[in-house]
Design an enzyme around this catalytic site. Structure first.
Site, mmCIF file in Angstrom:
data_model
loop_
_atom_site.group_PDB
_atom_site.id
_atom_site.type_symbol
_atom_site.label_atom_id
_atom_site.label_comp_id
_atom_site.label_asym_id
_atom_site.label_seq_id
_atom_site.Cartn_x
_atom_site.Cartn_y
_atom_site.Cartn_z
ATOM 1 N N ASN A 81 -7.079 -2.787 14.774
ATOM 2 C CA ASN A 81 -8.477 -3.076 14.419
ATOM 3 C C ASN A 81 -8.605 -4.286 13.492
ATOM 4 O O ASN A 81 -9.660 -4.527 12.932
ATOM 5 C CB ASN A 81 -9.129 -1.844 13.759
ATOM 6 C CG ASN A 81 -8.454 -1.436 12.454
ATOM 7 O OD1 ASN A 81 -7.520 -2.097 12.000
ATOM 8 N ND2 ASN A 81 -8.923 -0.356 11.854
ATOM 9 N N GLU B 285 -9.515 -1.989 5.845
ATOM 10 C CA GLU B 285 -10.108 -1.713 7.148
ATOM 11 C C GLU B 285 -11.311 -2.642 7.404
ATOM 12 O O GLU B 285 -11.832 -3.253 6.463
ATOM 13 C CB GLU B 285 -10.575 -0.248 7.187
ATOM 14 C CG GLU B 285 -9.445 0.773 6.988
ATOM 15 C CD GLU B 285 -8.578 0.978 8.230
ATOM 16 O OE1 GLU B 285 -8.414 0.039 9.042
ATOM 17 O OE2 GLU B 285 -8.055 2.095 8.379
ATOM 18 N N ASP C 53 0.819 -1.213 0.000
ATOM 19 C CA ASP C 53 0.000 0.000 0.000
ATOM 20 C C ASP C 53 0.851 1.260 0.000
ATOM 21 O O ASP C 53 2.076 1.205 0.125
ATOM 22 C CB ASP C 53 -0.960 -0.010 1.205
ATOM 23 C CG ASP C 53 -0.261 -0.397 2.513
ATOM 24 O OD1 ASP C 53 0.985 -0.322 2.579
ATOM 25 O OD2 ASP C 53 -0.955 -0.771 3.464
ATOM 26 N N HIS D 68 -6.917 -4.767 10.633
ATOM 27 C CA HIS D 68 -6.724 -4.550 9.197
ATOM 28 C C HIS D 68 -5.448 -5.232 8.699
ATOM 29 O O HIS D 68 -4.507 -5.453 9.458
ATOM 30 C CB HIS D 68 -6.772 -3.057 8.825
ATOM 31 C CG HIS D 68 -5.586 -2.243 9.218
ATOM 32 N ND1 HIS D 68 -5.666 -0.898 9.488
ATOM 33 C CD2 HIS D 68 -4.277 -2.559 9.381
ATOM 34 C CE1 HIS D 68 -4.481 -0.434 9.786
ATOM 35 N NE2 HIS D 68 -3.606 -1.418 9.734
HETATM 36 P P1 PGA Z 1 2.557 -1.329 12.650
HETATM 37 O O1 PGA Z 1 1.352 -1.324 11.632
HETATM 38 O O2 PGA Z 1 3.523 -2.357 12.170
HETATM 39 O O3 PGA Z 1 3.128 0.063 12.580
HETATM 40 O O4 PGA Z 1 1.998 -1.662 13.997
HETATM 41 C C1 PGA Z 1 0.826 -2.540 11.201
HETATM 42 C C2 PGA Z 1 -0.409 -2.285 10.410
HETATM 43 O O5 PGA Z 1 -1.126 -1.310 10.685
HETATM 44 O O6 PGA Z 1 -0.692 -3.088 9.491
#
Ligand code: PGA
Length: 239
Positions: free
Chosen positions: A134, A141, A66, A136
């Protein structure tokens, strides 16, 4: 689904680097890569390994999950910059083999189509994933359809807040992103998901023990034939 629980973040990264290296050593492969704070230790180990053992990335291609919409590619918080700073600048990868979606082009629909067509041709041998608090994966999301393909998504308030630690102020955090859809992620031959810290414990519990449902996008991984989940004790604390 294989679940490996390690004592701490460093051990999680060590274990993940073994799984990644097994694929990288095959040389002519496609790596699906992820950004975020979770894989930073893994990328450090891969860079060290490249320097020490001369593991080569010359024939390796990459596809990233992404990118933010609305900030230029060379912005210090773009995922393009992140990937170059954490990995690409330190290994012998050919820049033309690096693929990320672009969030700074005028015609975002066309960009989604371009990236989707590219992904149809470049199936990842392994897709690395983090997980949001959450649930995702990528920027898919809660509520995202399991058959989604590359699209523009609105980031949820929780994600904007989680990501605000990288920006001077919360208003600077992009509110949209271009992301591989869940179907693109599921097309990878193998999936490696990493999670560290108590703020991921709820999502990991849902992923491992909850029903497969779109409100926790990561639960879709239970439908994939080859998934390895490596977590530290804190992220596994609700299992
Ligand atoms: P993070 O993010 O590695 O910064 O915790 C992971 C994500 O949101 O997929």
């Amino acid at each position: 689904m294989k679940i490996i629980i390690k004592d701490n973040y460093n051990q999680m990264c060590e274990e993940a680097s073994k799984v990644m290296k097994e694929v990288i050593l095959k040389e002519d492969v496609i790596l699906g890569l992820a950004t975020g704070s979770t894989p930073i230790g893994l990328y450090k180990l891969l860079v060290e390994d490249h320097k020490t053992n001369k593991t080569s990335y010359k024939k390796i291609q990459t596809v990233n999950l992404d990118e933010y919409v609305g900030i230029p590619q060379n912005h210090e918080q773009s995922y393009f910059t992140f990937m170059h700073e954490q990995l690409f600048n330190h290994v012998d990868i050919d820049p033309k083999n690096i693929n990320l979606p672009r969030g700074d082009v005028k015609d975002l629909n066309k960009e989604c189509q371009r990236y989707n067509e590219l992904l149809a041709k470049k199936i990842a041998d392994i897709q690395l994933l983090g997980i949001g608090g959450n649930g995702h994966i990528g920027f898919n999301e809660p509520g995202t359809a399991f058959d989604s393909v590359t699209y523009i998504t609105d980031l949820q308030e929780k994600t904007i807040q989680d990501n605000s630690r990288f920006f001077d102020k919360i208003e600077d955090v992009p509110t949209k992103a271009i992301t591989m859809g869940i179907a693109n992620i599921m097309a990878a031959k193998k999936i490696l998901l990493l999670a560290s810290g108590v703020n991921k414990a709820e999502a990991i519990k849902e992923l491992v023990l909850g029903d497969i449902n779109i409100n926790c996008p990561a639960t879709v991984l239970r439908n994939h034939p080859d998934v390895v989940i490596i977590v530290d004790k804190d992220a596994a604390s609700l299992l």
